[in-house]
Design a protein around this motif. Structure first.
Motif, PDB file in Angstrom:
ATOM      1  N   HIS A  28      20.618  21.916-115.810  1.00  0.00           N
ATOM      2  CA  HIS A  28      21.655  21.919-116.840  1.00  0.00           C
ATOM      3  C   HIS A  28      21.204  21.389-118.192  1.00  0.00           C
ATOM      4  O   HIS A  28      21.990  21.399-119.130  1.00  0.00           O
ATOM      5  N   LEU A  61      19.168  31.049-110.376  1.00  0.00           N
ATOM      6  CA  LEU A  61      19.828  30.898-111.667  1.00  0.00           C
ATOM      7  C   LEU A  61      19.465  32.064-112.592  1.00  0.00           C
ATOM      8  O   LEU A  61      20.340  32.635-113.246  1.00  0.00           O
ATOM      9  N   LYS A  62      18.204  32.449-112.616  1.00  0.00           N
ATOM     10  CA  LYS A  62      17.780  33.582-113.436  1.00  0.00           C
ATOM     11  C   LYS A  62      18.497  34.858-113.013  1.00  0.00           C
ATOM     12  O   LYS A  62      18.923  35.644-113.851  1.00  0.00           O
ATOM     13  N   HIS A  64      21.403  35.120-111.584  1.00  0.00           N
ATOM     14  CA  HIS A  64      22.812  35.053-111.997  1.00  0.00           C
ATOM     15  C   HIS A  64      22.963  35.271-113.507  1.00  0.00           C
ATOM     16  O   HIS A  64      23.989  35.779-113.942  1.00  0.00           O
ATOM     17  N   ARG A  65      21.968  34.903-114.269  1.00  0.00           N
ATOM     18  CA  ARG A  65      22.020  35.087-115.721  1.00  0.00           C
ATOM     19  C   ARG A  65      21.507  36.448-116.145  1.00  0.00           C
ATOM     20  O   ARG A  65      21.525  36.791-117.317  1.00  0.00           O
ATOM     21  N   VAL A  67      18.354  37.481-115.914  1.00  0.00           N
ATOM     22  CA  VAL A  67      17.003  37.366-116.477  1.00  0.00           C
ATOM     23  C   VAL A  67      16.004  37.838-115.426  1.00  0.00           C
ATOM     24  O   VAL A  67      16.112  37.488-114.260  1.00  0.00           O
TER      25      VAL A  67
END
Length: 69
Positions: A28, A61-62, A64-65, A67
């Motif tokens: 974060h 995380l990538k 979900h974004r 990327v």
């Protein structure tokens, strides 16, 4: 007097005691320097499974974004 961990043993102990906080900084944090410091501490004081777990979380995380990994 220096209160920062400097020996390998002190760094391992710091990471052990602060793993969750370091992981939150990676997930974060908005400050690139703070994230780099967290990575360096985890790299030097963490175990291979720690790094693999964090790498998996970052890949997730990538994804979900949107990327490319």
């Amino acid at each position: 007097m220096n209160d920062y961990p400097t020996t390998d043993e002190e760094i391992r102990e710091f990471v052990k005691e602060n793993r969750e906080m370091l992981t939150r900084v990676l997930r974060h944090g908005n400050d690139g320097y703070a994230r780099a410091c967290a990575w360096a501490l985890l790299d030097r004081g963490g175990s291979d499974p720690d790094l693999e777990k964090i790498e998996q979380e970052l890949q997730e995380l990538k994804k979900h974004r949107g990327v490319e990994a």
